[in-house]
Structures are given as C-alpha cells and as structure tokens.
Design an enzyme around this catalytic site. Structure first.
Site, PDB file in Angstrom:
ATOM      1  N   TRP A 238       5.219  -2.650  -3.084  1.00  0.00           N
ATOM      2  CA  TRP A 238       3.880  -3.006  -3.552  1.00  0.00           C
ATOM      3  C   TRP A 238       2.808  -2.509  -2.586  1.00  0.00           C
ATOM      4  CZ3 TRP A 238       0.060  -6.038  -1.314  1.00  0.00           C
ATOM      5  CH2 TRP A 238      -1.007  -6.399  -2.137  1.00  0.00           C
ATOM      6  N   HIS A 239       3.119  -2.478  -1.276  1.00  0.00           N
ATOM      7  CA  HIS A 239       2.132  -2.065  -0.287  1.00  0.00           C
ATOM      8  C   HIS A 239       1.885  -0.562  -0.314  1.00  0.00           C
ATOM      9  CE1 HIS A 239       2.845  -6.103   1.365  1.00  0.00           C
ATOM     10  NE2 HIS A 239       1.677  -5.965   1.939  1.00  0.00           N
ATOM     11  N   GLY A 240       2.804   0.198  -0.852  1.00  0.00           N
ATOM     12  CA  GLY A 240       2.601   1.633  -0.933  1.00  0.00           C
ATOM     13  C   GLY A 240       3.887   2.359  -1.273  1.00  0.00           C
TER      14      GLY A 240
ATOM     15  N   PHE B 169      -4.604  -1.152   0.605  1.00  0.00           N
ATOM     16  CA  PHE B 169      -3.525  -1.498  -0.328  1.00  0.00           C
ATOM     17  C   PHE B 169      -4.084  -1.796  -1.714  1.00  0.00           C
ATOM     18  CE2 PHE B 169      -1.962  -3.034   3.865  1.00  0.00           C
ATOM     19  CZ  PHE B 169      -1.103  -1.971   4.074  1.00  0.00           C
TER      20      PHE B 169
ATOM     21  N   SER C 115       8.180  -6.254  -2.597  1.00  0.00           N
ATOM     22  CA  SER C 115       6.940  -6.545  -1.871  1.00  0.00           C
ATOM     23  C   SER C 115       6.594  -5.403  -0.921  1.00  0.00           C
ATOM     24  CB  SER C 115       7.066  -7.860  -1.100  1.00  0.00           C
ATOM     25  OG  SER C 115       7.934  -7.724   0.011  1.00  0.00           O
TER      26      SER C 115
END
Length: 299
Positions: free
Chosen positions: A161-163, A299, A158
């Site tokens: 996933w944000h960067g 995002f 997770s």
C-alpha cells in the site's frame, strides 16, 4: 480535508458535525499546545535528523557501520516525529475548532511486542487494515492456520500500500515474518512475566529499526548494501550531532515517564506550559532546515 491522517471514521466525525460547536478557552489552549508540539516534532526533530539521515542514506557506500547504524536509528525517530508531528498539528487545529480527532501515535517506541507496536503506530491506519482487510479475510475466527495467513497477508499488503517498490514490500514482509514468528512467544507467560519490560522494548525498537532500512533506502540494492555494510564494514567516528541525540533522549525519557507512576507529575499544568514555552523558544532561536516535506505526503 486532512490528507495524511489521522484517517477519519464517519462514526466518529459525523456526530461532531451535527452539533453546533461551542468554543471554550480550554479548546484553544489545548489546541495551540498540541499544534506547537507537532510543529516542534517536525521542525526541531524530524527535519534536524533528516540532515544526517539523508547524507548517509543517499550514498551508503561511502559510510561505515557506525554511520549506517546511527542513521537507521535516527530515521526511526525522524519518521515518528514527522508522522506524529503532522497528526498532532492536525489534531491541534481541529481542537481549536472544537473537533476531536483520535490519537494516532501512542509512544510506539515503548511497545513491548510487535503486536503492541502496531497498536500504537499510526493507529487509524492500523485499525483500517484490521477492519477492512484482516477481519474480512476471516480474522482469527477460523483456526490458527487461517489466523496466521490473514495476519501475514495484511502485513504484506500494508507494505504494498505504501508503494509499488520492492523496498516497501520487503518492509511489510519483514513485519509479517516477525509477527508470524513471535506472536505465540509474545503471548506466553514467560515473555510477559519473566522478561524485563526494558529488554522487550529494546528488542522491538531494534527489529522495527532494522525493517526501516528497507522503508527508507532509495532502492533494494541500497537496502541490501546497507545491511551488508552494517555487519562487515569497520567502525569509525559517526559524527552524529550530539544535539539531535540529546533531543531524542529527552523525548524518550518524557515518554517513559508518561507511562510510569510519575505520569501525574508531568501532567502538571505549570510543567506543560514550561515545555511548550521551551519548544517555542527553541523554534525561534535555533534554525534547523525546516525545508523537508512531510514524509507521509508521498504515499
């Protein structure tokens, strides 16, 4: 199309699209109120806090421990007001058009455990990771070792996933480690029955705020510098805007009352109208920056 949540599920959305909408005045009033609340969160709170947060986090080497601590706590509230403000506005517009979008933030800073925090924070995204990553990995069905492995991987992914930055990965890793260490303790009778609720809320808020350092810092070197200076540099006057502090305090008190036995009093229609009128007057009279893009759009 909603570009930043709440994430829609076909099982929730398609049945609403198959029914001819009937617009009622309650939908319009509720939708406008929800939209105004979201707009207030974004402009009066998130953007106002951003003025202080950006100043400190853009040059952390210039500021002392007190500045960095307050800027970190302020960012925790900023990102909450920014994220939840956006989704409240989206839900408000949808409500006017007789579509109901699910609640996406449920007073996350009143969480009493890290697990509880993720049940309250960005609920549609958390449930997406649960349904499409944690459960397919095996969830908690194959013993304690696999349960912790799946939980750990879900939190780290997770973050990724944000960067694709070390800051986001370490943010996810911190939450993974936190859940790994505290899960059994938070499920114990001692934790649930002996430790005061307020103490548990403070512990969760401090942990989440510490992790936000890595989420907000511009790079890993800045993040490590901020952590170091928080514990080693001296205390000076942080020059934190008192109005921002009072606004955050008002929101926290409102949320606390909303989850207490006084809930029925703050759900009074007259009080709701008064709060919305106050928000509108504040937005009209007081001029904050209002130029900050929604954080979630990156995002």
């Amino acid at each position: 199309q909603l570009v930043a949540g709440p994430i829609l599920r076909a099982s929730d959305r398609l049945p609403q699209l198959s029914i001819k909408p009937e617009i009622h005045k309650e939908n319009i009033s509720d939708g406008i109120s929800l939209f105004v609340i979201g707009l207030f969160k974004k402009i009066a709170l998130a953007d106002y806090l951003a003025l202080y947060v950006d100043k400190v986090y853009n040059a952390p080497a210039l500021f002392t421990s007190s500045h960095l601590i307050l800027a970190t706590f302020a960012f925790g509230w900023q990102i909450y007001f920014d994220f939840s403000g956006y989704t409240d506005m989206a839900r408000g517009v949808s409500r006017i058009m007789v579509f109901n979008l699910r609640l996406n933030f449920n007073n996350p800073y009143l969480a009493t455990s890290l697990g509880d925090f993720w049940n309250r924070w960005h609920i549609s995204l958390s449930s997406w990771f649960k349904d499409y990553l944690y459960i397919p990995l095996g969830g908690n069905r194959k013993g304690k070792f696999n349960t912790y492995r799946n939980m750990f991987l879900t939190m780290v992914i997770s973050g990724f996933w944000h960067g694709a930055e070390w800051t986001f990965i370490i943010w996810g890793l911190l939450h993974a480690i936190g859940r790994f260490i505290t899960r059994e303790f938070e499920r114990s009778a001692f934790y649930n029955n002996k430790i005061p609720k307020f103490i548990k809320q403070i512990y969760v808020f401090i942990f989440v705020s510490f992790a936000w350092i890595f989420f907000r810092a511009q790079n890993i070197n800045d993040a490590l510098l901020i952590v170091k200076r928080i514990f080693t540099s001296g205390f000076t006057d942080p020059n934190f805007p008192i109005v921002a502090l009072l606004l955050c305090l008002m929101v926290w008190i409102y949320q606390f009352l909303f989850e207490s036995r006084f809930k029925k009093f703050i759900e009074n229609t007259f009080l709701k109208i008064a709060i919305v009128c106050f928000m509108i007057l504040y937005l009209v009279i007081f001029n904050t920056s209002g130029n900050e893009a929604f954080i979630y759009f990156q995002f």
